[in-house]
Design a protein around this motif. Structure first.
Motif, PDB file in Angstrom:
ATOM      1  N   THR A 105     -16.332  -2.333  -3.116  1.00  0.00           N
ATOM      2  CA  THR A 105     -17.129  -2.908  -4.316  1.00  0.00           C
ATOM      3  C   THR A 105     -16.269  -2.385  -5.486  1.00  0.00           C
ATOM      4  O   THR A 105     -15.695  -1.370  -5.659  1.00  0.00           O
ATOM      5  N   GLY A 106     -15.889  -3.495  -6.447  1.00  0.00           N
ATOM      6  CA  GLY A 106     -14.957  -3.362  -7.612  1.00  0.00           C
ATOM      7  C   GLY A 106     -13.763  -4.063  -7.600  1.00  0.00           C
ATOM      8  O   GLY A 106     -12.939  -3.945  -8.382  1.00  0.00           O
ATOM      9  N   ILE A 107     -13.460  -4.546  -6.336  1.00  0.00           N
ATOM     10  CA  ILE A 107     -12.086  -5.271  -6.269  1.00  0.00           C
ATOM     11  C   ILE A 107     -12.754  -6.861  -5.680  1.00  0.00           C
ATOM     12  O   ILE A 107     -13.657  -7.090  -5.172  1.00  0.00           O
ATOM     13  N   ARG A 108     -11.769  -7.808  -6.368  1.00  0.00           N
ATOM     14  CA  ARG A 108     -12.472  -9.067  -6.065  1.00  0.00           C
ATOM     15  C   ARG A 108     -11.851  -9.254  -4.601  1.00  0.00           C
ATOM     16  O   ARG A 108     -10.948  -8.898  -4.050  1.00  0.00           O
ATOM     17  N   ASN A 109     -12.584 -10.482  -4.004  1.00  0.00           N
ATOM     18  CA  ASN A 109     -12.344 -10.541  -2.706  1.00  0.00           C
ATOM     19  C   ASN A 109     -11.122 -11.727  -2.412  1.00  0.00           C
ATOM     20  O   ASN A 109     -11.059 -12.484  -1.364  1.00  0.00           O
ATOM     21  N   ASN A 110     -10.107 -11.524  -3.249  1.00  0.00           N
ATOM     22  CA  ASN A 110      -8.847 -12.313  -3.017  1.00  0.00           C
ATOM     23  C   ASN A 110      -8.146 -11.934  -1.515  1.00  0.00           C
ATOM     24  O   ASN A 110      -8.267 -10.543  -1.426  1.00  0.00           O
ATOM     25  N   TRP A 111      -7.312 -12.645  -1.097  1.00  0.00           N
ATOM     26  CA  TRP A 111      -6.175 -11.841  -0.076  1.00  0.00           C
ATOM     27  C   TRP A 111      -5.248 -11.522  -0.860  1.00  0.00           C
ATOM     28  O   TRP A 111      -4.724 -10.220  -0.798  1.00  0.00           O
ATOM     29  N   TRP A 112      -4.703 -12.081  -2.095  1.00  0.00           N
ATOM     30  CA  TRP A 112      -3.768 -11.475  -3.155  1.00  0.00           C
ATOM     31  C   TRP A 112      -4.099 -12.079  -4.400  1.00  0.00           C
ATOM     32  O   TRP A 112      -4.441 -13.343  -4.481  1.00  0.00           O
ATOM     33  N   ASN A 113      -4.029 -11.279  -5.463  1.00  0.00           N
ATOM     34  CA  ASN A 113      -4.288 -11.781  -6.809  1.00  0.00           C
ATOM     35  C   ASN A 113      -3.066 -11.520  -7.547  1.00  0.00           C
ATOM     36  O   ASN A 113      -2.506 -10.394  -7.464  1.00  0.00           O
ATOM     37  N   PRO A 114      -2.737 -12.517  -8.518  1.00  0.00           N
ATOM     38  CA  PRO A 114      -1.296 -12.285  -9.369  1.00  0.00           C
ATOM     39  C   PRO A 114      -1.579 -11.007 -10.176  1.00  0.00           C
ATOM     40  O   PRO A 114      -0.544 -10.566 -10.572  1.00  0.00           O
ATOM     41  N   LEU A 115      -2.723 -10.366 -10.490  1.00  0.00           N
ATOM     42  CA  LEU A 115      -2.632  -9.175 -11.227  1.00  0.00           C
ATOM     43  C   LEU A 115      -2.952  -8.180 -10.378  1.00  0.00           C
ATOM     44  O   LEU A 115      -3.564  -7.015 -10.804  1.00  0.00           O
ATOM     45  N   TRP A 116      -2.742  -8.040  -9.091  1.00  0.00           N
ATOM     46  CA  TRP A 116      -2.477  -6.833  -8.426  1.00  0.00           C
ATOM     47  C   TRP A 116      -0.854  -6.544  -8.236  1.00  0.00           C
ATOM     48  O   TRP A 116      -0.307  -7.402  -7.587  1.00  0.00           O
ATOM     49  N   ILE A 117      -0.798  -5.490  -9.056  1.00  0.00           N
ATOM     50  CA  ILE A 117       0.830  -5.197  -9.321  1.00  0.00           C
ATOM     51  C   ILE A 117       1.226  -4.304  -8.263  1.00  0.00           C
ATOM     52  O   ILE A 117       0.964  -2.970  -8.504  1.00  0.00           O
ATOM     53  N   TYR A 127       1.242  -2.359   0.598  1.00  0.00           N
ATOM     54  CA  TYR A 127       1.458  -1.688  -0.943  1.00  0.00           C
ATOM     55  C   TYR A 127       0.299  -0.944  -1.507  1.00  0.00           C
ATOM     56  O   TYR A 127      -1.036  -1.269  -1.055  1.00  0.00           O
ATOM     57  N   HIS A 128       0.553  -0.168  -2.248  1.00  0.00           N
ATOM     58  CA  HIS A 128      -0.520   0.272  -3.417  1.00  0.00           C
ATOM     59  C   HIS A 128      -0.092  -0.778  -4.571  1.00  0.00           C
ATOM     60  O   HIS A 128       0.988  -0.908  -4.831  1.00  0.00           O
ATOM     61  N   CYS A 129      -1.436  -1.128  -4.941  1.00  0.00           N
ATOM     62  CA  CYS A 129      -1.164  -1.903  -6.350  1.00  0.00           C
ATOM     63  C   CYS A 129      -1.970  -1.470  -7.668  1.00  0.00           C
ATOM     64  O   CYS A 129      -3.132  -0.919  -7.370  1.00  0.00           O
ATOM     65  N   ILE A 130      -1.706  -1.684  -8.909  1.00  0.00           N
ATOM     66  CA  ILE A 130      -2.389  -1.509  -9.898  1.00  0.00           C
ATOM     67  C   ILE A 130      -3.147  -2.758  -9.967  1.00  0.00           C
ATOM     68  O   ILE A 130      -2.800  -3.844 -10.258  1.00  0.00           O
ATOM     69  N   ASP A 131      -4.377  -2.731 -10.157  1.00  0.00           N
ATOM     70  CA  ASP A 131      -5.435  -3.961 -10.231  1.00  0.00           C
ATOM     71  C   ASP A 131      -5.861  -4.263 -11.614  1.00  0.00           C
ATOM     72  O   ASP A 131      -6.408  -3.542 -12.200  1.00  0.00           O
ATOM     73  N   LEU A 132      -5.194  -5.260 -12.225  1.00  0.00           N
ATOM     74  CA  LEU A 132      -5.682  -5.703 -13.407  1.00  0.00           C
ATOM     75  C   LEU A 132      -6.587  -6.657 -13.798  1.00  0.00           C
ATOM     76  O   LEU A 132      -6.778  -7.146 -14.757  1.00  0.00           O
ATOM     77  N   ASP A 133      -7.031  -6.976 -12.540  1.00  0.00           N
ATOM     78  CA  ASP A 133      -8.242  -8.204 -12.501  1.00  0.00           C
ATOM     79  C   ASP A 133      -9.390  -7.635 -11.905  1.00  0.00           C
ATOM     80  O   ASP A 133      -9.694  -8.189 -10.593  1.00  0.00           O
ATOM     81  N   PRO A 134      -9.873  -6.475 -11.934  1.00  0.00           N
ATOM     82  CA  PRO A 134     -10.939  -6.039 -11.040  1.00  0.00           C
ATOM     83  C   PRO A 134     -12.214  -6.844 -11.194  1.00  0.00           C
ATOM     84  O   PRO A 134     -12.624  -7.472 -12.013  1.00  0.00           O
ATOM     85  N   ALA A 135     -13.077  -6.719 -10.060  1.00  0.00           N
ATOM     86  CA  ALA A 135     -14.482  -7.094 -10.138  1.00  0.00           C
ATOM     87  C   ALA A 135     -15.122  -6.403 -11.149  1.00  0.00           C
ATOM     88  O   ALA A 135     -15.035  -5.382 -11.760  1.00  0.00           O
ATOM     89  N   PRO A 136     -16.301  -6.807 -11.550  1.00  0.00           N
ATOM     90  CA  PRO A 136     -17.149  -6.439 -12.617  1.00  0.00           C
ATOM     91  C   PRO A 136     -17.558  -4.895 -12.366  1.00  0.00           C
ATOM     92  O   PRO A 136     -17.657  -4.022 -13.471  1.00  0.00           O
ATOM     93  N   GLU A 137     -17.682  -4.460 -11.054  1.00  0.00           N
ATOM     94  CA  GLU A 137     -17.970  -3.061 -10.753  1.00  0.00           C
ATOM     95  C   GLU A 137     -16.784  -2.164 -10.937  1.00  0.00           C
ATOM     96  O   GLU A 137     -16.846  -1.117 -10.754  1.00  0.00           O
ATOM     97  N   GLY A 138     -15.596  -2.855 -10.814  1.00  0.00           N
ATOM     98  CA  GLY A 138     -14.386  -2.144 -11.031  1.00  0.00           C
ATOM     99  C   GLY A 138     -13.872  -1.710 -12.315  1.00  0.00           C
ATOM    100  O   GLY A 138     -14.489  -1.687 -13.215  1.00  0.00           O
ATOM    101  N   THR A 139     -12.702  -0.882 -12.271  1.00  0.00           N
ATOM    102  CA  THR A 139     -12.159  -0.215 -13.348  1.00  0.00           C
ATOM    103  C   THR A 139     -10.669  -1.036 -13.634  1.00  0.00           C
ATOM    104  O   THR A 139      -9.847  -1.065 -12.717  1.00  0.00           O
ATOM    105  N   TYR A 140     -10.379  -1.582 -14.895  1.00  0.00           N
ATOM    106  CA  TYR A 140      -9.169  -2.180 -15.081  1.00  0.00           C
ATOM    107  C   TYR A 140      -7.907  -1.086 -15.093  1.00  0.00           C
ATOM    108  O   TYR A 140      -8.024   0.028 -15.450  1.00  0.00           O
ATOM    109  N   GLY A 141      -6.942  -1.329 -14.133  1.00  0.00           N
ATOM    110  CA  GLY A 141      -5.877  -0.395 -13.782  1.00  0.00           C
ATOM    111  C   GLY A 141      -6.310   0.559 -12.732  1.00  0.00           C
ATOM    112  O   GLY A 141      -5.370   1.340 -12.299  1.00  0.00           O
ATOM    113  N   GLN A 142      -7.226   0.234 -11.859  1.00  0.00           N
ATOM    114  CA  GLN A 142      -7.694   1.090 -10.671  1.00  0.00           C
ATOM    115  C   GLN A 142      -6.449   0.787  -9.682  1.00  0.00           C
ATOM    116  O   GLN A 142      -5.784  -0.247  -9.720  1.00  0.00           O
TER     117      GLN A 142
END
Length: 195
Positions: A105-117, A127-142
């Motif tokens: 919960t908090g992560i979009r259900n993409n296989w990969w998202n261009p804003l997962w760095i 990888y570990h990624c910085i998520d700059l496009d979280p789902a509504p329940e997530g946190t920017y930069g998680q």
């Protein structure tokens, strides 16, 4: 963020002085800006402050983050292009429909998202990624996991600062050890210590 590098370097001096030689010097603001221009978003301030001190590590088998390499910005850009090329080629679609992941919960259900760095790499496509496009329940930069062959996506920490702080707390607590072949690894690792 200098305080975190100071703690990490002090640990290395005591337990793994050779790791100090694989740290890159700090990244320039121009290189950070090139990453932000590429992805079209600002990277978290804590990430930038951390990388101004050391731009990740050199390309060697030995990893700083549980045997994974801490990627320099140049490699972050290279890995981002790799995943973007796969996305553009339709690799993450089946019969014209996007392939979904199985996210926390908090992560979009993409296989990969261009804003997962990607910021760490195990050398096998994970990888570990910085998520700059979280789902509504997530946190920017998680901080999230990205596995090339497994759909599970997990939140590791709510921010870059908390991820580094949690990891260094564990390293200093003795939950991680230095193994010459692999670098800093969990003391409960299944990696062969003698290789």
């Amino acid at each position: 963020m200098q305080e975190y590098w100071t703690r990490w370097e002090n640990w290395m001096k005591q337990y793994a002085p050779k790791l100090l030689t694989i740290l890159n010097s700090g990244v320039s603001h121009e290189v950070l800006e090139s990453l932000e221009k590429l992805i079209g978003k600002a990277m978290p301030d804590d990430f930038k402050a951390f990388y101004v001190v050391h731009n990740g590590q050199q390309r060697v088998r030995t990893g700083l983050v549980d045997a994974d390499q801490l990627l320099p910005v140049e490699d972050i850009i290279e890995k981002w292009h790799y995943w973007q090329d796969l996305l553009d080629a339709g690799t993450f679609q089946y019969n014209g429909e996007p392939i979904a992941s199985e996210p926390d919960t908090g992560i979009r259900n993409n296989w990969w998202n261009p804003l997962w760095i990607p910021i760490t790499s195990d050398g096998f496509g994970n990888y570990h990624c910085i998520d700059l496009d979280p789902a509504p329940e997530g946190t920017y930069g998680q901080i999230i996991t990205l596995w090339h062959d497994d759909g599970h996506r997990e939140i590791i920490a709510p921010s870059f600062r908390e991820w580094i702080a949690q990891y260094l707390d564990a390293v200093e607590r003795g939950d991680y050890i230095f193994v010459k072949k692999w670098g800093i690894v969990s003391k409960d690792t299944t990696l062969n210590y003698n290789d």
